[in-house]
Design a protein around this motif. Structure first.
Motif, mmCIF file in Angstrom:
data_model
loop_
_atom_site.group_PDB
_atom_site.id
_atom_site.type_symbol
_atom_site.label_atom_id
_atom_site.label_comp_id
_atom_site.label_asym_id
_atom_site.label_seq_id
_atom_site.Cartn_x
_atom_site.Cartn_y
_atom_site.Cartn_z
ATOM 1 N N VAL A 213 81.748 48.599 62.149
ATOM 2 C CA VAL A 213 80.677 47.731 61.883
ATOM 3 C C VAL A 213 79.698 48.274 60.224
ATOM 4 O O VAL A 213 79.314 47.684 59.613
ATOM 5 C CB VAL A 213 79.029 48.044 63.241
ATOM 6 C CG1 VAL A 213 78.576 47.597 62.064
ATOM 7 C CG2 VAL A 213 80.345 47.333 64.429
ATOM 8 N N LEU A 214 80.045 49.803 59.940
ATOM 9 C CA LEU A 214 79.569 49.844 59.423
ATOM 10 C C LEU A 214 80.532 49.632 57.794
ATOM 11 O O LEU A 214 79.700 49.309 57.019
ATOM 12 C CB LEU A 214 80.131 51.892 58.847
ATOM 13 C CG LEU A 214 79.244 52.641 59.565
ATOM 14 C CD1 LEU A 214 79.266 54.142 59.316
ATOM 15 C CD2 LEU A 214 77.757 51.945 59.101
ATOM 16 N N HIS A 215 81.556 49.299 58.116
ATOM 17 C CA HIS A 215 82.667 48.975 56.556
ATOM 18 C C HIS A 215 81.592 47.381 56.120
ATOM 19 O O HIS A 215 81.826 47.081 55.193
ATOM 20 C CB HIS A 215 83.984 48.727 57.176
ATOM 21 C CG HIS A 215 84.865 47.580 56.529
ATOM 22 N ND1 HIS A 215 84.886 47.945 54.829
ATOM 23 C CD2 HIS A 215 85.007 45.948 56.283
ATOM 24 C CE1 HIS A 215 86.148 46.971 54.049
ATOM 25 N NE2 HIS A 215 85.997 45.871 55.122
ATOM 26 N N ALA A 216 81.587 46.474 57.336
ATOM 27 C CA ALA A 216 81.444 45.371 57.600
ATOM 28 C C ALA A 216 79.372 45.601 56.972
ATOM 29 O O ALA A 216 79.145 44.704 56.232
ATOM 30 C CB ALA A 216 80.642 44.572 58.288
ATOM 31 N N LEU A 227 80.359 39.101 63.152
ATOM 32 C CA LEU A 227 81.690 39.386 64.605
ATOM 33 C C LEU A 227 81.270 40.667 65.245
ATOM 34 O O LEU A 227 81.700 40.745 66.138
ATOM 35 C CB LEU A 227 83.124 39.600 63.693
ATOM 36 C CG LEU A 227 84.398 39.532 64.053
ATOM 37 C CD1 LEU A 227 84.390 38.766 65.955
ATOM 38 C CD2 LEU A 227 84.993 40.151 63.754
ATOM 39 N N TYR A 228 81.396 41.818 64.272
ATOM 40 C CA TYR A 228 81.581 43.471 64.701
ATOM 41 C C TYR A 228 79.914 43.320 65.313
ATOM 42 O O TYR A 228 80.165 44.512 66.532
ATOM 43 C CB TYR A 228 81.986 44.060 64.115
ATOM 44 C CG TYR A 228 83.561 43.667 63.211
ATOM 45 C CD1 TYR A 228 84.795 44.218 64.304
ATOM 46 C CD2 TYR A 228 83.814 43.514 61.889
ATOM 47 C CE1 TYR A 228 85.926 43.996 64.218
ATOM 48 C CE2 TYR A 228 85.581 43.157 61.720
ATOM 49 C CZ TYR A 228 86.582 43.477 62.801
ATOM 50 O OH TYR A 228 87.476 43.059 61.897
ATOM 51 N N GLY A 229 79.292 43.065 64.324
ATOM 52 C CA GLY A 229 78.029 43.436 65.606
ATOM 53 C C GLY A 229 78.098 43.274 66.523
ATOM 54 O O GLY A 229 76.818 43.541 67.738
ATOM 55 N N THR A 230 78.248 41.425 66.723
ATOM 56 C CA THR A 230 78.220 41.014 67.913
ATOM 57 C C THR A 230 78.744 41.728 69.257
ATOM 58 O O THR A 230 78.011 42.152 70.304
ATOM 59 C CB THR A 230 78.665 39.246 67.512
ATOM 60 O OG1 THR A 230 77.732 39.169 67.021
ATOM 61 C CG2 THR A 230 78.290 38.876 69.180
ATOM 62 N N ALA A 270 70.647 50.543 65.690
ATOM 63 C CA ALA A 270 69.423 50.106 64.787
ATOM 64 C C ALA A 270 69.975 50.299 63.421
ATOM 65 O O ALA A 270 68.942 49.524 63.162
ATOM 66 C CB ALA A 270 68.514 51.711 65.449
ATOM 67 N N LEU A 271 70.430 50.152 63.039
ATOM 68 C CA LEU A 271 70.721 50.630 61.300
ATOM 69 C C LEU A 271 70.934 49.573 61.063
ATOM 70 O O LEU A 271 70.372 48.535 59.954
ATOM 71 C CB LEU A 271 71.568 51.718 61.128
ATOM 72 C CG LEU A 271 72.679 51.991 59.301
ATOM 73 C CD1 LEU A 271 70.900 52.783 59.078
ATOM 74 C CD2 LEU A 271 74.131 52.401 59.437
ATOM 75 N N THR A 272 71.797 48.248 62.646
ATOM 76 C CA THR A 272 72.712 46.920 61.771
ATOM 77 C C THR A 272 71.460 46.387 62.427
ATOM 78 O O THR A 272 71.902 44.444 61.808
ATOM 79 C CB THR A 272 74.109 47.006 62.060
ATOM 80 O OG1 THR A 272 74.012 47.944 63.711
ATOM 81 C CG2 THR A 272 74.340 47.858 60.856
ATOM 82 N N GLY A 273 70.666 46.690 62.739
ATOM 83 C CA GLY A 273 69.927 45.597 63.100
ATOM 84 C C GLY A 273 70.213 44.536 64.691
ATOM 85 O O GLY A 273 70.425 43.508 65.169
#
Length: 563
Positions: A213-216, A227-230, A270-273
């Protein structure tokens, strides 16, 4: 550790605000500084324990993991010191990154820190230092990783090196290879195993979700972030239930000495919503975990994180645990990347799931049943699907909680012929108020198990086959603890010592259990009753009139509501 006064207006549950997180980060960074070598390339923290990687690698670990904390804090003065250490480290001090070596792990922390603080650290380095640093990190692109969360370390290094233009083709190849490899371990509903088998633990949060997720997010790759956020968002729906009302994470799995690194996926959402949690719930869970450990001696009188859980505790360590290992707790400070005016810092705290209502929740891929009670804030995990490749009390017990630790006397186990082993765990499903599994026990016996839960009460049933008639079987329950009531009462096939013997064919054993922090609970026998009907099925009736009928046999478990 000196922290600001509690703020019960903004944070009615924990008293912690962003100022407390900043003060904690600053104190941890200050405390480790005296243990840096003169060139600042290594941090040799005190203690007589050395990991299996050796003292030099342990010193690199001290540098890398505390650098990550300085990066999340964006502390320019501290980053200047780490810049000096980087220059020395890549000039011959640090060990090379080789196949399956600990420096590969630490390279990921260094690369992530450099990427997050590029304007404050990397861009201010001399060109020669940058070239040597990129070359040192570059070995991670082709180093063989252990087949588990380690596959994500080359991904993290590759993301940084591609951004700065170092070996872009090799960097992209490492990224693609690592992300492809973790796909085989994604089992749906937000859950990964940590490599082959059924190893479910906090590595889901502080590795398997964190790095992709951080990479994306850093790549601004919307396809990957979707993809990874979901997956992260779905995972957090279960993950938020793994914290007790006192802030404690569940005491299960390996590397528990990382402590409040358990908060990293909460902040990441929270960082990525990509989170189902409200801002106030996110901060309450994260601050609750930080406060839980700081209030219970995780930091010693020198300001250092000890190797342990509360204070020093050898029982939670692995062979790779060195003096600086606890500083992967730095991942818990990810939330400091959020600006002070972000709503996760400004919203009022809201109750955690364990504080809202009694709940019994099945968790699909791990085949767990989570049981929480609002009155005492205790969360219990009934494990019917997670194990390590070897017998490990932190994976293979029948149950774990936020207020107990696995005991040497084999709590939460089925002992067949005095053998407590539980291997080859096969999940048999989890549903409304129940979870079931089958495993191999002592001497090759097969044990089919089901747990049913309501409130703090439990019914545990075990069907034992494949033994000689007359083989003793003993059932154990929760370990006792201060302020806790741990009970296990015989119901079917057991005497008062919770022991029975097998007969011809399959033999059923049933016990009533409870772990509660309530000072004066109702008698357990008044909360649930059990009978075995003429077909051999177990009928469970709760005090509110609801119930279930469960049939255990060699092929599985069937559970249905009682009418």
């Amino acid at each position: 550790m000196q922290l600001p006064p509690a703020d019960r207006t903004a944070s009615s549950f924990t008293g912690y605000t962003r100022a407390h997180w900043e003060a904690a980060a600053d104190a941890l960074l200050t405390a480790v500084e005296p243990y840096a070598t003169e060139d600042r390339a290594l941090y040799h923290l005190p203690g007589d324990r050395t990991s299996w990687s050796g003292r030099l690698s342990d010193g690199l670990e001290g540098y890398a993991r505390t650098l990550l904390l300085a990066a999340f804090r964006r502390d320019e003065k501290a980053l200047e010191r780490y810049a000096d250490g980087l220059a020395a480290g890549v000039s011959g001090v640090w060990p090379r990154i080789e196949d399956r070596s600990q420096p590969l792990v630490e390279a990921a922390s260094i690369a992530l820190a450099l990427r997050l603080t590029r304007d404050l650290l990397w861009d201010r380095l001399d060109d020669g230092v940058r070239q040597r640093a990129a070359a040192w990190l570059g070995d991670a692109l082709t180093a063989e990783a252990w087949p588990c969360n380690w596959e994500l370390f080359p991904v993290t290094v590759g993301g940084f090196l591609a951004e700065v233009g170092h070996e872009p083709d090799a960097s992209r190849a490492a990224i693609d290879r690592g992300l492809e490899r973790i796909e085989q371990w994604y089992l749906g509903d937000g859950w990964y195993t940590d490599g082959d088998g059924r190893k479910f633990d906090y590595y889901n949060g502080w590795a398997m979700h964190l790095y992709p997720v951080l990479h994306a997010w850093l790549e601004r790759d919307e396809r990957l972030l979707d993809l990874y956020g979901t997956r992260l968002e779905r995972h957090l729906s279960d993950y938020a239930r793994l914290f007790g009302g006192d802030g404690a994470p569940l005491h299960q799995g390996r590397s528990l000495t990382y402590r409040f690194a358990t908060t990293a996926p909460l902040w990441l959402g929270a960082l990525t919503g990509r989170t189902p949690l409200s801002p106030g719930e996110t901060r309450r869970l994260a601050s609750g975990a930080l406060r839980y450990f700081l209030d219970r001696g995780a930091v010693d009188d020198r300001g250092l994180l000890s190797l342990g859980w509360h204070g020093p505790d050898e029982s939670v360590l692995q062979g790779y645990s060195g003096p600086a290992s606890p500083y992967w707790a730095s991942k818990g400070f990810l939330g400091l990347l959020l600006p002070p005016d972000h709503e996760v810092w400004t919203a009022a705290e809201e109750p955690a799931p364990a504080e809202r209502a009694d709940a019994v929740t099945p968790v699909g891929p791990p085949n767990w049943l989570l049981q929480s009670t609002r009155s005492d804030g205790v969360v219990r995990l009934h494990n019917h699907g997670s194990e390590d490749v070897r017998y490990d009390p932190y994976y293979t017990r029948l149950a774990y909680s936020t207020v107990t630790a696995p005991s040497p006397s084999y709590d939460n186990s089925v002992l067949v012929g005095d053998d407590p082993s539980r291997t080859g765990i096969e999940p048999l499903g989890a549903g409304d108020g129940w979870a079931a599994s089958r495993h191999t026990a002592g001497g090759g016996a097969s044990v089919t198990s089901v747990v049913l839960a309501r409130g703090a009460a439990e019914v545990r049933a075990h069907l034992v086959t494949g033994t000689e008639p007359g083989t003793p079987v003993r059932i154990t329950g929760w370990p006792a603890g201060e302020g806790l009531r741990a009970e296990l009462l015989p119901a079917v096939g057991l005497d008062d010592s919770l022991t029975g013997v097998t007969g011809e064919g399959a033999t059923l054993f049933v016990a009533l259990g409870r772990l509660t922090g309530e000072p004066d609970p109702l008698p357990l026998a008044e909360l649930v009753s059990v009978r075995v009907d003429e077909t051999g099925a177990v009928e469970v009736r709760w005090s509110d009139g609801d119930g279930a009928r469960v049939r255990l046999d060699g092929s599985g478990v069937e559970a249905a509501p009682l009418t």
